[in-house]
Write a protein that holds these residues in place. Structure first.
Motif, PDB file in Angstrom:
ATOM      1  N   ASN A  85       0.558  -0.942  -0.049  1.00  0.00           N
ATOM      2  CA  ASN A  85      -0.164  -0.316  -0.292  1.00  0.00           C
ATOM      3  C   ASN A  85       0.927   1.496  -0.400  1.00  0.00           C
ATOM      4  N   ARG A  86       0.696   1.661  -1.203  1.00  0.00           N
ATOM      5  CA  ARG A  86       2.783   2.375  -1.167  1.00  0.00           C
ATOM      6  C   ARG A  86       1.649   3.982  -0.849  1.00  0.00           C
ATOM      7  N   GLY A  87       2.351   4.876   0.026  1.00  0.00           N
ATOM      8  CA  GLY A  87       1.872   5.998  -0.219  1.00  0.00           C
ATOM      9  C   GLY A  87       2.135   6.743  -0.718  1.00  0.00           C
ATOM     10  N   VAL A  88       2.130   8.303   0.025  1.00  0.00           N
ATOM     11  CA  VAL A  88       1.988   9.602  -0.521  1.00  0.00           C
ATOM     12  C   VAL A  88       3.724   9.256  -1.260  1.00  0.00           C
ATOM     13  N   ASN A  89       4.677   9.794  -1.030  1.00  0.00           N
ATOM     14  CA  ASN A  89       6.435  10.179  -1.209  1.00  0.00           C
ATOM     15  C   ASN A  89       6.343   9.624  -1.798  1.00  0.00           C
ATOM     16  N   TYR A  90       6.105   7.904  -2.378  1.00  0.00           N
ATOM     17  CA  TYR A  90       6.344   6.847  -3.639  1.00  0.00           C
ATOM     18  C   TYR A  90       5.987   6.790  -4.420  1.00  0.00           C
ATOM     19  N   ARG A  91       4.100   7.683  -4.258  1.00  0.00           N
ATOM     20  CA  ARG A  91       3.520   8.064  -5.439  1.00  0.00           C
ATOM     21  C   ARG A  91       3.988   9.255  -6.156  1.00  0.00           C
ATOM     22  N   THR A  92       4.127  10.101  -5.430  1.00  0.00           N
ATOM     23  CA  THR A  92       4.381  11.719  -5.668  1.00  0.00           C
ATOM     24  C   THR A  92       6.175  11.747  -6.329  1.00  0.00           C
ATOM     25  N   LEU A  93       6.739  10.665  -5.452  1.00  0.00           N
ATOM     26  CA  LEU A  93       8.086  10.888  -6.769  1.00  0.00           C
ATOM     27  C   LEU A  93       8.512  10.368  -8.500  1.00  0.00           C
ATOM     28  N   GLU A  94       7.298   9.147  -8.036  1.00  0.00           N
ATOM     29  CA  GLU A  94       7.075   8.178  -9.124  1.00  0.00           C
ATOM     30  C   GLU A  94       6.205   9.830 -10.658  1.00  0.00           C
TER      31      GLU A  94
ATOM     32  N   LEU B 201      16.845  16.819 -10.670  1.00  0.00           N
ATOM     33  CA  LEU B 201      15.643  16.286  -9.513  1.00  0.00           C
ATOM     34  C   LEU B 201      16.615  15.709  -8.485  1.00  0.00           C
ATOM     35  N   CYS B 202      16.399  16.634  -7.134  1.00  0.00           N
ATOM     36  CA  CYS B 202      17.824  16.358  -5.913  1.00  0.00           C
ATOM     37  C   CYS B 202      17.272  15.697  -4.725  1.00  0.00           C
ATOM     38  N   VAL B 203      17.356  15.342  -3.966  1.00  0.00           N
ATOM     39  CA  VAL B 203      16.670  14.616  -2.713  1.00  0.00           C
ATOM     40  C   VAL B 203      17.838  14.626  -2.035  1.00  0.00           C
ATOM     41  N   SER B 204      17.808  14.603  -0.595  1.00  0.00           N
ATOM     42  CA  SER B 204      17.797  15.045   0.478  1.00  0.00           C
ATOM     43  C   SER B 204      17.482  14.407   1.668  1.00  0.00           C
TER      44      SER B 204
ATOM     45  N   VAL C 150      18.957  13.220  -8.911  1.00  0.00           N
ATOM     46  CA  VAL C 150      19.038  11.467  -9.188  1.00  0.00           C
ATOM     47  C   VAL C 150      18.084  11.978 -10.369  1.00  0.00           C
ATOM     48  N   TYR C 151      18.359  10.728 -11.466  1.00  0.00           N
ATOM     49  CA  TYR C 151      17.847  10.243 -13.019  1.00  0.00           C
ATOM     50  C   TYR C 151      16.901   9.620 -13.031  1.00  0.00           C
ATOM     51  N   GLY C 152      16.984   8.610 -11.980  1.00  0.00           N
ATOM     52  CA  GLY C 152      15.671   7.477 -12.207  1.00  0.00           C
ATOM     53  C   GLY C 152      15.113   7.441 -10.851  1.00  0.00           C
ATOM     54  N   PHE C 153      13.152   7.237 -11.441  1.00  0.00           N
ATOM     55  CA  PHE C 153      12.828   6.853 -10.405  1.00  0.00           C
ATOM     56  C   PHE C 153      13.195   5.667  -8.357  1.00  0.00           C
ATOM     57  N   GLU C 154      13.648   4.126  -9.863  1.00  0.00           N
ATOM     58  CA  GLU C 154      14.574   3.490  -9.124  1.00  0.00           C
ATOM     59  C   GLU C 154      15.267   3.596  -8.521  1.00  0.00           C
ATOM     60  N   GLU C 155      16.553   3.512  -8.868  1.00  0.00           N
ATOM     61  CA  GLU C 155      17.465   4.890  -8.353  1.00  0.00           C
ATOM     62  C   GLU C 155      17.489   5.402  -7.304  1.00  0.00           C
ATOM     63  N   MET C 156      16.386   6.347  -7.332  1.00  0.00           N
ATOM     64  CA  MET C 156      15.166   7.376  -5.832  1.00  0.00           C
ATOM     65  C   MET C 156      14.994   6.930  -4.810  1.00  0.00           C
ATOM     66  N   TRP C 157      14.597   5.290  -4.887  1.00  0.00           N
ATOM     67  CA  TRP C 157      13.541   5.127  -4.120  1.00  0.00           C
ATOM     68  C   TRP C 157      14.710   3.837  -3.629  1.00  0.00           C
ATOM     69  N   GLU C 158      15.710   3.664  -4.020  1.00  0.00           N
ATOM     70  CA  GLU C 158      16.540   2.683  -2.921  1.00  0.00           C
ATOM     71  C   GLU C 158      17.551   3.488  -1.965  1.00  0.00           C
ATOM     72  N   LEU C 159      18.199   4.174  -2.542  1.00  0.00           N
ATOM     73  CA  LEU C 159      18.515   5.549  -1.842  1.00  0.00           C
ATOM     74  C   LEU C 159      17.435   6.331  -0.740  1.00  0.00           C
TER      75      LEU C 159
END
Ligand code: ADP
Ligand code: MG
Length: 334
Positions: free
Chosen positions: A111-120, A137-140, A184-193
């Motif tokens: 049940n993915r939440g707001v963070n995952y859905r937003t970034l995607e 896009l950059c994340v902290s 970050v360049y792609g969703f998968e990479e960012m999610w792992e991070l």
């Protein structure tokens, strides 16, 4: 842009209420819900406490226990994605521990939440707009615990020796120099991070759950946009914040470290309430500096920034006292 215009007409601060379902333990002990939901004439939903007080609270939106993550994201999406149009956005989950703050923001793999859905969604939209916009896009990711800032994208053994502090880096721009900002360049990479960031959160605590309820967890997405047709550039930030539990702890029950923690939490949550209610009532002086949390978010709260607060509540009779506190907090910021 139509939806954004609607938001502007209604002001830049939204408050959504979300009530979790009764949990298996509450069901097995025969608890029933003390929260009722009703649609009012002006199309806003209300929460009614079905105790003797019958107190009513109005929100921009109310999510009932049966509303799923898709339903929540459908209402949240226009606000979070406006970061790609150059708006600064802050989303908070507020409430007592166990009411679903982390469920709403992080969610679970099923049940993915707001963070995952937003970034995607941010990656999807930037791809869709590729013909005329270029986005970076950059994340902290950081944690505020006892008014101290910890970088969650740096493993605990490599934490900077110099303390992370909040600074004014340019006119009207507040930042935390030294905080990791990962491109970050792609969703998968960012999610792992971000998963590694979540794991870093629990390091050094005896119980992951315990600490996560005593600290604020902040995810920041910085978006740089360039319009390829007219050369116009934008820079904006989205903050996704899972706040520390708002429950009051009885002074008799706690002492030492735990008492200090709860004093810091009270201070920062009431500072947040003060800032948002000053913004809502258009007060001249906004007291950003009263806590690390509000000071850090200064450039993303107020002005034409968009703010959304999820007030998370429990339906259970045994939580009614805390539920009323959260609902009262929410009516103060609205
Ligand atoms: P908090 O972060 O506020 O302490 P959690 O997000 O950890 O609360 O939620 C507590 C428990 O309730 C978790 O097991 C979570 O999966 C469950 N939960 C919370 N909200 C919902 C919901 N809307 N639907 C189903 N389960 C939920
Ligand atoms: Mg939590």
């Amino acid at each position: 842009r139509l939806y954004n215009e609607v938001i502007e007409l209604k002001g830049n601060i939204r408050v959504f209420c979300r009530c979790r379902p009764l949990n298996p333990n509450e069901i097995s002990t025969g608890s029933s819900s003390v929260i009722e939901f009703e649609s009012s004439l002006d199309n806003e939903l209300q929460v009614i406490c079905s105790d003797s007080s019958k107190k009513q609270f109005k929100f921009d939106h109310v999510f009932r226990p049966e509303d799923n993550q898709e339903a929540v994201f459908a209402q949240t999406k226009p606000i979070v994605t406006s970061v790609l149009d150059g708006f600064n956005v802050c989303i908070f989950a507020y409430g007592q521990t166990g009411t679903g703050k982390t469920f709403t923001m992080e969610g679970t793999p099923e049940n993915r939440g707001v963070n995952y859905r937003t970034l995607e969604e941010l990656f999807q939209i930037s791809k869709d707009r590729g013909g005329f916009m270029r986005y970076e896009l950059c994340v902290s990711m950081l944690e505020v615990y006892n008014e101290k800032i910890r970088d969650l994208l740096v493993d605990s053994t490599n934490q900077p020796t110099k303390k992370l502090e909040i600074k004014q880096v340019a006119e009207g721009t507040i930042d935390v120099p030294g905080l990791v900002e990962a491109r970050v360049y792609g969703f998968e990479e960012m999610w792992e991070l971000l998963k590694s960031g979540s794991r870093a959160r629990s390091v050094g605590s005896t119980s992951a759950n315990e600490l996560s309820s005593r600290s604020h967890c902040l995810l920041r997405v910085t978006v740089k946009g360039e319009n390829l047709i007219n050369g116009q550039r934008t820079r904006s930030q989205l903050w996704l914040v899972d706040l520390a539990g708002s429950e009051r702890v009885g002074r008799i029950d706690v002492e030492g470290e735990r008492l200090k923690e709860s004093q810091f939490i009270n201070k920062s949550l009431s500072a947040l309430g003060d800032v948002i209610s000053s913004l809502a009532s258009k007060t001249a002086h906004i007291p950003y500096r009263n806590s690390k949390l509000t000071h850090m978010l200064q450039s993303s709260l107020g002005g034409d920034c968009k703010t959304l607060m999820f007030v998370q509540i429990s339906p259970s009779a045994s939580d009614l006292g805390e539920t009323l506190c959260s609902l009262n907090f929410a009516s103060r910021v609205r």
